[in-house]
Design a protein around this motif. Sequence first.
Motif, mmCIF file in Angstrom:
data_model
loop_
_atom_site.group_PDB
_atom_site.id
_atom_site.type_symbol
_atom_site.label_atom_id
_atom_site.label_comp_id
_atom_site.label_asym_id
_atom_site.label_seq_id
_atom_site.Cartn_x
_atom_site.Cartn_y
_atom_site.Cartn_z
ATOM 1 N N VAL A 134 -2.698 10.051 -11.993
ATOM 2 C CA VAL A 134 -3.713 9.120 -12.093
ATOM 3 C C VAL A 134 -4.787 10.150 -11.510
ATOM 4 O O VAL A 134 -5.996 10.185 -12.270
ATOM 5 N N GLY A 155 2.370 7.971 -11.532
ATOM 6 C CA GLY A 155 2.085 7.848 -10.028
ATOM 7 C C GLY A 155 0.699 8.422 -9.717
ATOM 8 O O GLY A 155 -0.360 8.450 -10.490
ATOM 9 N N HIS A 156 0.566 8.283 -8.550
ATOM 10 C CA HIS A 156 -0.880 8.557 -7.930
ATOM 11 C C HIS A 156 -1.442 9.724 -8.161
ATOM 12 O O HIS A 156 -2.611 10.077 -8.719
ATOM 13 N N SER A 211 -7.296 3.876 4.683
ATOM 14 C CA SER A 211 -6.444 4.736 5.462
ATOM 15 C C SER A 211 -7.086 6.233 5.344
ATOM 16 O O SER A 211 -6.410 7.138 5.924
ATOM 17 N N TYR A 220 -11.912 4.892 -4.046
ATOM 18 C CA TYR A 220 -10.405 5.111 -3.949
ATOM 19 C C TYR A 220 -10.058 4.518 -2.368
ATOM 20 O O TYR A 220 -8.978 3.758 -2.237
ATOM 21 N N TYR A 247 0.708 -1.316 -0.009
ATOM 22 C CA TYR A 247 0.220 -0.062 0.130
ATOM 23 C C TYR A 247 0.897 1.278 0.065
ATOM 24 O O TYR A 247 0.964 1.823 1.072
ATOM 25 N N ALA A 266 -0.577 4.805 -7.345
ATOM 26 C CA ALA A 266 -2.085 4.942 -6.732
ATOM 27 C C ALA A 266 -2.575 3.869 -6.346
ATOM 28 O O ALA A 266 -3.504 3.859 -5.331
ATOM 29 N N TYR A 320 -13.681 6.697 -12.148
ATOM 30 C CA TYR A 320 -12.696 6.293 -11.221
ATOM 31 C C TYR A 320 -11.877 4.929 -11.784
ATOM 32 O O TYR A 320 -10.804 5.094 -12.051
ATOM 33 N N ASN A 321 -12.546 4.041 -12.057
ATOM 34 C CA ASN A 321 -11.947 2.723 -12.884
ATOM 35 C C ASN A 321 -11.278 2.960 -14.263
ATOM 36 O O ASN A 321 -10.163 2.506 -14.242
ATOM 37 N N PHE A 361 -11.182 2.231 -0.907
ATOM 38 C CA PHE A 361 -10.886 0.606 -0.861
ATOM 39 C C PHE A 361 -9.565 0.287 -1.254
ATOM 40 O O PHE A 361 -9.331 -0.803 -0.958
ATOM 41 N N GLN A 362 -9.115 0.990 -1.990
ATOM 42 C CA GLN A 362 -7.808 0.801 -2.594
ATOM 43 C C GLN A 362 -6.556 1.395 -1.649
ATOM 44 O O GLN A 362 -5.488 0.946 -2.003
ATOM 45 N N THR A 363 -6.811 1.705 -0.553
ATOM 46 C CA THR A 363 -5.597 2.562 0.231
ATOM 47 C C THR A 363 -5.558 1.803 1.512
ATOM 48 O O THR A 363 -5.311 2.459 2.302
ATOM 49 N N GLY A 364 -6.454 0.792 1.605
ATOM 50 C CA GLY A 364 -6.343 0.074 3.069
ATOM 51 C C GLY A 364 -7.377 0.918 4.020
ATOM 52 O O GLY A 364 -6.755 0.794 5.153
ATOM 53 N N GLN A 374 -6.795 8.009 2.618
ATOM 54 C CA GLN A 374 -5.845 8.879 1.615
ATOM 55 C C GLN A 374 -6.546 9.617 0.435
ATOM 56 O O GLN A 374 -7.613 9.098 -0.040
ATOM 57 N N THR A 397 4.971 7.911 -5.830
ATOM 58 C CA THR A 397 4.222 6.869 -5.140
ATOM 59 C C THR A 397 2.986 6.308 -6.212
ATOM 60 O O THR A 397 2.214 7.142 -6.846
ATOM 61 N N VAL A 436 -8.059 4.792 -13.218
ATOM 62 C CA VAL A 436 -7.055 4.016 -12.328
ATOM 63 C C VAL A 436 -6.474 2.782 -13.135
ATOM 64 O O VAL A 436 -5.492 2.160 -13.114
ATOM 65 N N ASN A 453 -0.025 3.695 -1.224
ATOM 66 C CA ASN A 453 -1.107 4.926 -1.439
ATOM 67 C C ASN A 453 -1.628 4.745 -0.159
ATOM 68 O O ASN A 453 -2.591 5.707 0.210
#
Lengths: 333, 770
Positions: free
Chosen positions: B581, B577-578, B485, B478, A115, A235, B558-559, B480-483, B487, A233, B562, A117
Motif C-alpha cells: 500500500v 500488505g502495508h 505508534s 497514517y 493494530y 496497513a 493517502y486515502n 492515526f491508523q497505527t495507534g 510507524q 502485515t 489505503v 501496523n
Amino acid sequence: MDQKNKNSKKPVYSKFSQQELPAWKPILTPGWVIASYITIGALFIPIGLLAWTASDSVVEIVDRYDEACVPDDFSKNPQSYIQNPNIKKTCTRSIKVPKKLVAPIFVYYQLENFYQNHRRFVKSRSDKQLRDVKAENDTKFCLPVAYDYDNKPIVPCGLIAWSLFNDTYKISTRGKDISIEKKGIAWKSDAKAKFGSNVYPKNFQKDGLIGGATLDESIPLSEQEDLMVWMRTAALPTFRKLYGKINTDIEAHDTIKVEIQNNYNTYKFGGRKKLVLSTTTWIGGKNDFVGMAYISVGGICLFMAINFILLYVFRPRRLGDPSYLSWNRHPIT
Amino acid sequence: MNKKYDLVLVKTSQVQKPSTKAYDKGFNFDDARLMSGAWRNEPNPDMCKEFFRCLAICHTVLPEGDETPDKIRYQAASPDEAALVVAAKNFGFFFYRRTPTMVYVRESHAEKMGKVQDVTYEILNVLEFNSTRKRQSVVCRYKDGRLVLYCKGADSVVYERLGSGNDEIKKITRVHMEQYGEAGLRTLCLAYKDLSPDMYESWNEKFMQAKSCLRDREKKLDEVAELMETDLNLIGCTAIEDKLQDGVPACIETLFKAGLKIWVLTGDKLETAINIAYACKLINNDMKQFIISSETDEIREVENRGDQVEIAQFIKEKVKTELQKYQKEAQTILSGSSGQKLAFLIDGKCLMYALDPSLRSMLLSFCLNCSAVVCCRVSPLQKAQVTRLVRKGANKITLSIGDGANDVGMIQAANIGVGISGMEGMQAVMASDFAIAQFRFLTDLLLVHGRWSYLRLCKVVSYFFYKNLTFTLTQFWYTFQTGYSGQRFYDDWCQSLYNVIFTALPVVIVGLLDKDVSVALSKKYPQLYKEGIQNTFFNWKVVGILALFSLYQSIVVYNFAVASSTSGLTSTGKMLGHWDVSTMAFTCLVITVNLRLLMMCSTVTRWHVISIGGSVLLWFLFIFIYAIVFVNKGTFFTIYVLMSTIYFYLMVILVPICALLCDFIYQGFQRWLFPNDYQIVQEVHRHESDAVGVGLLDIGHQLSPEDEIRYAFAMLPKENSKHTGFAFDSPGYESFFASQQGVVAPQKAWDVVRRASMKPKDKKPQNSQH
C-alpha cells in the motif's frame, strides 16, 4: 570565435545559458480548460462504470462470529472462556447464500481493531531468520519473543509470528463437506525469497504465553502459507487475510454451515473477527471504491466543464484584454 | 569673437565608444578652427596660447607612463582635471612631466607649424582647490622670467576677481557659460595675471608664513591666496560634459514605471543636479518642486557672521520650518484631484540637519510622498545615512547604484548594492552585490533578471514547502491508523530519497529556467515589476492556498491508496500488505507532486519534460531495483506485486488527476476572474514566439560621436535656468563634508607637490584613487 575575441570574457553562447530554449507556453485558455475537463470526464466515466460493474458482480458474504461464538454463560466475561483450555471452542454458524458463488471462492478472516501496523509490532520480526537457517540467532528486533526459557532462539521469532491467527473453519453445505484449499494463498515472492525452504520452526509457542497458532516443525517455513500471509502485515487496523480457497460453486439460497474453532483471543482488546467468503473478478474482490472514484471524478470534470462554459458565457472577457492590466484598471495617480 | 576660446569637452565617463576617429579618452571635441594648430590663424592667437597654456599648467595632474602623447596617462583627483589636460595636449600643449618644482610642456605653438619645443615652467606656488575657494591657481615662472598666475575656477568666484576692462569678452563668456550650464555642462573660467617680481616676492613671504602656520593654516592660506587672486584677466571658459551614459533617461523612466521610487544622491551642486534630474526625466515641469537649499541669502548672511553655533541653529530652524511648510503643501496637493506629482530637492548642508533625529521622521514621511527626491552636495557618509534612513525607517527594500568610491557607503548600506564598473575605479564594484557595466543595464538587472529571480524563488520556495507538506501529511494521516505508534508509512529509503532524487531536479530546472514573460515583454511592461514590490507571489495568502491544496492532495493520495487494502485486489484473491500500500501511495505521490510542478510552470522546455518525466522514471527505476535487492525489507517485491494487479494502474491514473483537480479548477477560475498582470501579458502575446538572441544586451551603438553630442543636447531639457555648473563639483572633492561629520578626510589627492616627490620610479600607479 575569431582571433580578436580570444581574450573576451563574453560567455559562450548557448540557448540554455541564455535562457532561450524553445519552450511551450501553456496558457489556461477557455478552450484548454473545457477540453481537459471533457477529456477526463469522457475517459473516466466509462472506466469507472467498468470497474463498478465488475465490483458489483462480486458476491461477498461477511459473518461476524466473535461475539456469537461465546457461550451465553460467558458473555459477561469472554476472556475466561477463551483462555480456558478445557472448554471446547467449536462453534457452528449457518450462513445464507444470497447469490450463487462461482468458484474460485476465497475464504478470508477479517480482524478489526487489531493494530498489525503498530510500530513495535511491525518491527518485531527477523526477516533474515525467516530466510536463512544460519541466521537463526538473528533475533535482534524480536524481543520480547526472541528466546525460549532455555535461551534457545525461537524460529520464527517476534511478536508477529507469535500472534499467528489460529481460528480454523470447516465449511459444509447440504450436509457435504466442502474442502478449503490452503495452497497458494501466499504471494509467490514470499515463498520463494522471504521464507527459506530449509528453515523449520523451532521452539515456537513452546513455553510462556501462547500467542496463537503452532506450526508443524516438519514443514519448512516456505510452505507455511498461513504464516506467510499473516506476516505480510496489514496497513490498517481493520484487515483481511486470505484463509483458503474453495474450488466448487455454491448455489444461491443454500445455507452454509461453518464449524469454527474459535481459538483466537480478540476479546482482550475488543477486536472483532469476521469470516468472509468472496468471489473475484479482474479487479479483485468487492471494491466499489475504484469505480465510484472514477465515476465521481469524471462526473465532477463534466460538471466543471459545464460550469466553465457558463462562466465563459456569462462572465466573458477578451483573451489578453489590456484593460485588465492593473495599471490600466487603476491608473497611477 | 570669443567663441573659439570656449571649449566643450565630453567626458565620457564610462563607455569608450568605438568611432572612426581616434580620440583620446575623455576628449571628444572637434572644431576645425582650433584643431591641429588652426587656432594660430584666428584673429587673436596670443589669447588662445594663454588659454591652452593655462590648461596645460594650472592643474594638479600627474603624468604617468611613457612621455609620448599616445602612451601617457594622466592621474588626477577628478576626471575633469585630466580631461582638461588631455584637451591641452590635443591642442598642441603636451604636458608630459612634473617634478616638485617644474612642469614640462611640449609646445607646438611656435610661429611655424610643426615646430616642437620643450618648455619648462617653474611652479612657484600652488593655491589649492577647496570647496570654499572653488578655484585653483598656480604661480609659475617662464624661462624668460615672466611671472604669471593662472587661475581656473567657478564662474562666480572668478568673475568677482576680474580686473576692470575687457567687458566685451566678459559678457560673451558669461553668455556662453549660461548656455553651457543650461546644457548641463560643467563650466570653468580661466584667467591669468602677470605679476611683477617685487609684488610676487612680498606676497610669497606672506604665503610662506601662512603655510608654516600651525593654527588655522587652511584659513590663512585662503586669505593669502585671496590677496593674489585679484585683477585677473579673463581668457575664456571651458565646459565639460559629464556625459550621462547611454540610455539613462530611458532606464530611469522605465524603472519609474516599474513602481520604483528613485532618489538621486549626488555630490554635484543643486543646479547641476536639477539639470541631471531633468535629463533623466526624473523631474519634469508638471511636478511641484520643493527645494531646501543652504545657498540662500539669509543663510549666507548668518554664515558670514561666522558663529558656528548660530549657523547650526539657524539652518536647523530653517530646515524645520520649510519641511513643515512643504509637508502641508504636499498634503493639500496629494489630497486634491490634480494628481500633480512632487519632487523634493535638498542639499547636503540642509540634509545634515534634516537627518537630525528630531526631524528625521518628518523628512522621511515627506520624502515618501514625493515621486522624485534629489539630494545634492551630499557626502558619502550622508549617502549612506539617507539609504539607511529609507531602509530602516521606512522598512523598504533599497537598492543603491553608483560608480565611484564615494558611493561605497551607500552601496553597502542598501539591501542591494549595485556597482558600475568604469572610469571611476573599482571600489564601488568591489563593495557591491552586483556589478554592471552601464547604468542602463539596471533595467535588465531588475526588470528581467530580478523579476525572474523573484518569480523563480517564489515558485521554488513555495514548491518546496508544498511538496514536503503533502508528503508529510500523508505520513501524518497514517499515524492515526497505527495507534499513534509512529510507524512509518513509507519505507525509510523512499522517505530519504523523496527530496533528494524523486522531486529534486524539476524544481531546480524551474528555478533556473522558468519565465512568465520573455525578456522583451518584461521590459515592454515594466509595471509587471510591481507584482514583486507588492510581493504578489509569496505572501500568507499564496502560502495558505497552497497549504490547503496540499492538505487536500495528501488526503486524496493517502486515502485512495489505503482504500485498496480492504479487499483482495487480484483475481487470485490475495491481499496487499502495508508495504504494498505504501509503495502505491508513494508512486501516486511522486507523480502528483511532479505534475503539480508542471502546473506551476509558465514555460515548458525540454528540460522541464526531461526532469519531470525523469524524476518519475527514476522512482520506478529505483523501486524496481530496490524491491529485488533487499530481501529483508518490507518493500521486497512490492512493486512487482502491485504491477501484477490492474488496480495499481487504475490508481496511478486516478490519484494524481483527482488530487490535482482542485488546483486545476482554482487556476481556471483565478485566471479568468482575477487574472494577474503577467497572465494578461501572456495572453496578449500568446501567439508570439520569443525571438532568439534578443535576450543579449545590445552593447554596440550606431551613432557617431558628433551625433552623440547633438543627441545629448537634444535630450537636454529646454528649461531656462540661469545656472552654470562648475567643473570641480565632482565627488572627489567631497571630503570637506565628511570632515564636518567628524570623519577624517583622506589624504588630499591634489597635494601635488608631495605626490610628485613621492612618485615611484616604476610605472605602477601607487595611488590611483585615494
